[in-house]
Write a protein that holds these residues in place. Sequence first.
Motif, PDB file in Angstrom:
ATOM      1  N   SER A  35      -5.473  -8.137  42.255  1.00 50.10           N
ATOM      2  CA  SER A  35      -4.950  -8.664  40.994  1.00 50.10           C
ATOM      3  C   SER A  35      -5.715  -8.051  39.825  1.00 50.10           C
ATOM      4  O   SER A  35      -6.834  -7.546  39.973  1.00 50.10           O
ATOM      5  CB  SER A  35      -5.105 -10.177  40.955  1.00 50.10           C
ATOM      6  OG  SER A  35      -6.485 -10.538  40.885  1.00 50.10           O
ATOM      7  N   ALA A  36      -5.113  -8.109  38.649  1.00 45.72           N
ATOM      8  CA  ALA A  36      -5.766  -7.582  37.450  1.00 45.72           C
ATOM      9  C   ALA A  36      -7.088  -8.303  37.188  1.00 45.72           C
ATOM     10  O   ALA A  36      -8.066  -7.697  36.737  1.00 45.72           O
ATOM     11  CB  ALA A  36      -4.832  -7.733  36.248  1.00 45.72           C
ATOM     12  N   GLU A  37      -7.143  -9.582  37.490  1.00 46.89           N
ATOM     13  CA  GLU A  37      -8.370 -10.350  37.295  1.00 46.89           C
ATOM     14  C   GLU A  37      -9.454  -9.896  38.259  1.00 46.89           C
ATOM     15  O   GLU A  37     -10.620  -9.723  37.884  1.00 46.89           O
ATOM     16  CB  GLU A  37      -8.090 -11.848  37.494  1.00 46.89           C
ATOM     17  CG  GLU A  37      -9.275 -12.753  37.212  1.00 46.89           C
ATOM     18  CD  GLU A  37      -9.747 -12.714  35.768  1.00 46.89           C
ATOM     19  OE1 GLU A  37     -10.943 -12.994  35.551  1.00 46.89           O
ATOM     20  OE2 GLU A  37      -8.938 -12.418  34.871  1.00 46.89           O
ATOM     21  N   ALA A  38      -9.077  -9.663  39.521  1.00 48.59           N
ATOM     22  CA  ALA A  38     -10.052  -9.225  40.523  1.00 48.59           C
ATOM     23  C   ALA A  38     -10.610  -7.845  40.193  1.00 48.59           C
ATOM     24  O   ALA A  38     -11.776  -7.550  40.453  1.00 48.59           O
ATOM     25  CB  ALA A  38      -9.415  -9.221  41.908  1.00 48.59           C
ATOM     26  N   GLU A  39      -9.774  -6.994  39.593  1.00 48.80           N
ATOM     27  CA  GLU A  39     -10.206  -5.626  39.268  1.00 48.80           C
ATOM     28  C   GLU A  39     -11.401  -5.604  38.316  1.00 48.80           C
ATOM     29  O   GLU A  39     -12.153  -4.627  38.262  1.00 48.80           O
ATOM     30  CB  GLU A  39      -9.043  -4.841  38.650  1.00 48.80           C
ATOM     31  CG  GLU A  39      -7.877  -4.655  39.604  1.00 48.80           C
ATOM     32  CD  GLU A  39      -7.477  -3.197  39.778  1.00 48.80           C
ATOM     33  OE1 GLU A  39      -8.287  -2.304  39.493  1.00 48.80           O
ATOM     34  OE2 GLU A  39      -6.339  -2.977  40.208  1.00 48.80           O
ATOM     35  N   LYS A  40     -11.600  -6.682  37.575  1.00 51.28           N
ATOM     36  CA  LYS A  40     -12.713  -6.745  36.623  1.00 51.28           C
ATOM     37  C   LYS A  40     -14.074  -6.760  37.327  1.00 51.28           C
ATOM     38  O   LYS A  40     -15.110  -6.607  36.675  1.00 51.28           O
ATOM     39  CB  LYS A  40     -12.580  -7.990  35.743  1.00 51.28           C
ATOM     40  CG  LYS A  40     -11.361  -7.985  34.834  1.00 51.28           C
ATOM     41  CD  LYS A  40     -11.269  -9.279  34.038  1.00 51.28           C
ATOM     42  CE  LYS A  40     -10.020  -9.327  33.170  1.00 51.28           C
ATOM     43  NZ  LYS A  40      -9.906 -10.615  32.428  1.00 51.28           N
ATOM     44  N   ALA A  41     -14.077  -6.937  38.646  1.00 51.08           N
ATOM     45  CA  ALA A  41     -15.335  -6.983  39.399  1.00 51.08           C
ATOM     46  C   ALA A  41     -16.022  -5.624  39.461  1.00 51.08           C
ATOM     47  O   ALA A  41     -17.226  -5.545  39.721  1.00 51.08           O
ATOM     48  CB  ALA A  41     -15.071  -7.492  40.816  1.00 51.08           C
ATOM     49  N   LEU A  42     -15.270  -4.539  39.221  1.00 46.67           N
ATOM     50  CA  LEU A  42     -15.852  -3.194  39.286  1.00 46.67           C
ATOM     51  C   LEU A  42     -16.843  -2.974  38.145  1.00 46.67           C
ATOM     52  O   LEU A  42     -16.560  -3.257  36.985  1.00 46.67           O
ATOM     53  CB  LEU A  42     -14.752  -2.135  39.206  1.00 46.67           C
ATOM     54  CG  LEU A  42     -15.234  -0.677  39.293  1.00 46.67           C
ATOM     55  CD1 LEU A  42     -15.762  -0.369  40.691  1.00 46.67           C
ATOM     56  CD2 LEU A  42     -14.105   0.283  38.919  1.00 46.67           C
ATOM     57  N   LYS A  43     -18.017  -2.432  38.486  1.00 43.43           N
ATOM     58  CA  LYS A  43     -19.044  -2.108  37.504  1.00 43.43           C
ATOM     59  C   LYS A  43     -19.035  -0.597  37.276  1.00 43.43           C
ATOM     60  O   LYS A  43     -19.533   0.166  38.108  1.00 43.43           O
ATOM     61  CB  LYS A  43     -20.414  -2.564  37.988  1.00 43.43           C
ATOM     62  CG  LYS A  43     -20.520  -4.067  38.224  1.00 43.43           C
ATOM     63  CD  LYS A  43     -21.880  -4.439  38.801  1.00 43.43           C
ATOM     64  CE  LYS A  43     -21.975  -5.928  39.087  1.00 43.43           C
ATOM     65  NZ  LYS A  43     -23.293  -6.288  39.686  1.00 43.43           N
ATOM     66  N   THR A 102      -9.385  -0.382  42.971  1.00 42.72           N
ATOM     67  CA  THR A 102     -10.491  -0.406  43.922  1.00 42.72           C
ATOM     68  C   THR A 102     -10.418  -1.681  44.761  1.00 42.72           C
ATOM     69  O   THR A 102     -10.235  -2.775  44.235  1.00 42.72           O
ATOM     70  CB  THR A 102     -11.839  -0.356  43.173  1.00 42.72           C
ATOM     71  OG1 THR A 102     -11.967   0.919  42.538  1.00 42.72           O
ATOM     72  CG2 THR A 102     -13.011  -0.549  44.129  1.00 42.72           C
ATOM     73  N   GLY A 103     -10.540  -1.502  46.073  1.00 43.22           N
ATOM     74  CA  GLY A 103     -10.446  -2.634  46.994  1.00 43.22           C
ATOM     75  C   GLY A 103      -9.065  -2.853  47.561  1.00 43.22           C
ATOM     76  O   GLY A 103      -8.898  -3.603  48.521  1.00 43.22           O
ATOM     77  N   GLY A 104      -8.057  -2.177  46.987  1.00 44.34           N
ATOM     78  CA  GLY A 104      -6.708  -2.234  47.540  1.00 44.34           C
ATOM     79  C   GLY A 104      -6.585  -1.327  48.757  1.00 44.34           C
ATOM     80  O   GLY A 104      -7.487  -0.529  49.040  1.00 44.34           O
ATOM     81  N   VAL A 105      -5.474  -1.418  49.468  1.00 42.66           N
ATOM     82  CA  VAL A 105      -5.283  -0.629  50.689  1.00 42.66           C
ATOM     83  C   VAL A 105      -4.046   0.259  50.572  1.00 42.66           C
ATOM     84  O   VAL A 105      -2.950  -0.212  50.239  1.00 42.66           O
ATOM     85  CB  VAL A 105      -5.159  -1.536  51.931  1.00 42.66           C
ATOM     86  CG1 VAL A 105      -4.863  -0.711  53.186  1.00 42.66           C
ATOM     87  CG2 VAL A 105      -6.446  -2.331  52.128  1.00 42.66           C
ATOM     88  N   TYR A 106      -4.258   1.542  50.851  1.00 46.56           N
ATOM     89  CA  TYR A 106      -3.212   2.563  50.752  1.00 46.56           C
ATOM     90  C   TYR A 106      -3.039   3.225  52.112  1.00 46.56           C
ATOM     91  O   TYR A 106      -4.017   3.570  52.769  1.00 46.56           O
ATOM     92  CB  TYR A 106      -3.628   3.612  49.714  1.00 46.56           C
ATOM     93  CG  TYR A 106      -2.599   4.682  49.439  1.00 46.56           C
ATOM     94  CD1 TYR A 106      -1.655   4.524  48.430  1.00 46.56           C
ATOM     95  CD2 TYR A 106      -2.570   5.858  50.180  1.00 46.56           C
ATOM     96  CE1 TYR A 106      -0.708   5.501  48.163  1.00 46.56           C
ATOM     97  CE2 TYR A 106      -1.634   6.851  49.922  1.00 46.56           C
ATOM     98  CZ  TYR A 106      -0.711   6.670  48.911  1.00 46.56           C
ATOM     99  OH  TYR A 106       0.226   7.647  48.647  1.00 46.56           O
ATOM    100  N   GLY A 115     -18.859  -9.278  45.685  1.00 47.93           N
ATOM    101  CA  GLY A 115     -18.694 -10.689  46.013  1.00 47.93           C
ATOM    102  C   GLY A 115     -17.333 -11.272  45.696  1.00 47.93           C
ATOM    103  O   GLY A 115     -17.020 -12.392  46.112  1.00 47.93           O
ATOM    104  N   GLN A 116     -16.501 -10.529  44.985  1.00 49.06           N
ATOM    105  CA  GLN A 116     -15.150 -10.977  44.617  1.00 49.06           C
ATOM    106  C   GLN A 116     -14.162 -10.528  45.698  1.00 49.06           C
ATOM    107  O   GLN A 116     -14.069  -9.337  45.996  1.00 49.06           O
ATOM    108  CB  GLN A 116     -14.743 -10.365  43.282  1.00 49.06           C
ATOM    109  CG  GLN A 116     -13.262 -10.478  42.926  1.00 49.06           C
ATOM    110  CD  GLN A 116     -12.819 -11.889  42.624  1.00 49.06           C
ATOM    111  OE1 GLN A 116     -13.429 -12.571  41.805  1.00 49.06           O
ATOM    112  NE2 GLN A 116     -11.774 -12.350  43.274  1.00 49.06           N
ATOM    113  N   GLN A 117     -13.442 -11.480  46.300  1.00 47.86           N
ATOM    114  CA  GLN A 117     -12.420 -11.070  47.268  1.00 47.86           C
ATOM    115  C   GLN A 117     -11.323 -10.320  46.526  1.00 47.86           C
ATOM    116  O   GLN A 117     -10.758 -10.816  45.553  1.00 47.86           O
ATOM    117  CB  GLN A 117     -11.822 -12.272  47.999  1.00 47.86           C
ATOM    118  CG  GLN A 117     -10.792 -11.855  49.052  1.00 47.86           C
ATOM    119  CD  GLN A 117     -10.326 -13.013  49.925  1.00 47.86           C
ATOM    120  OE1 GLN A 117     -11.111 -13.884  50.286  1.00 47.86           O
ATOM    121  NE2 GLN A 117      -9.048 -13.024  50.256  1.00 47.86           N
TER     122      GLN A 117
END
Length: 198
Positions: A127-135, A111-115, A157-159
């Motif tokens: 990144s795997a760390e950023a992916e944790k922002a999903l609720k 989620t948040g990536g571009v395809y 709020g997480q880039q």
Amino acid sequence: MKITCLIACIACLPLLATAQKVSLFNGKDLSGWNIHGTEKWYVEKGELICESGPDKAYGYLSTANKYKNFVLNLQFKQEANGNSGVFFRSSIEGVKISGWQVEVAPLNSHTGGVYESYGRGWLIQPSAEAEKALKTGEWNKLKIQVIGDEVTTWLNGQQMIYFKDEKIGKGEGFIALQIHDGGGIKVRWKKFKLTQLP
């Protein structure tokens, strides 16, 4: 990262001075949108809902107008499989869409990536760390900024990503929501806020 964001914000100040607020969704019906395919799109309690239909195929809901440079804020909640997304600078024939999608999907599915649809595939993933922002199962805030050849996304709020792409820079078209094929998908959307930039 903070310095990069600050520089990006300063660079955007001249654009924001001539920005125009656009109402994409009135909370009552699908005025200003076009349905593509046989999947379900409807409004319920002020929320825009996409849901797989009996064909279990791809479906899209596109804006009637085209948007080149913009900042789009919205909220989504995945009630089922959730494999969906927000397309930008896109065009469509039938249910074959050409353009770029900001992914909206289950946890750890980028989620948040571009395809790039019917093109180069994944251009960038968070990144795997950023992916944790999903609720999961809750409302999420998604922000998409597209200016020239630059794309930035934020989730709660997480880039998530930032990159530049020459092909995107030349692209034009509408914004669209997606239902992925396969069935079992239900996503709720609300609080669309689009700022159109010159």
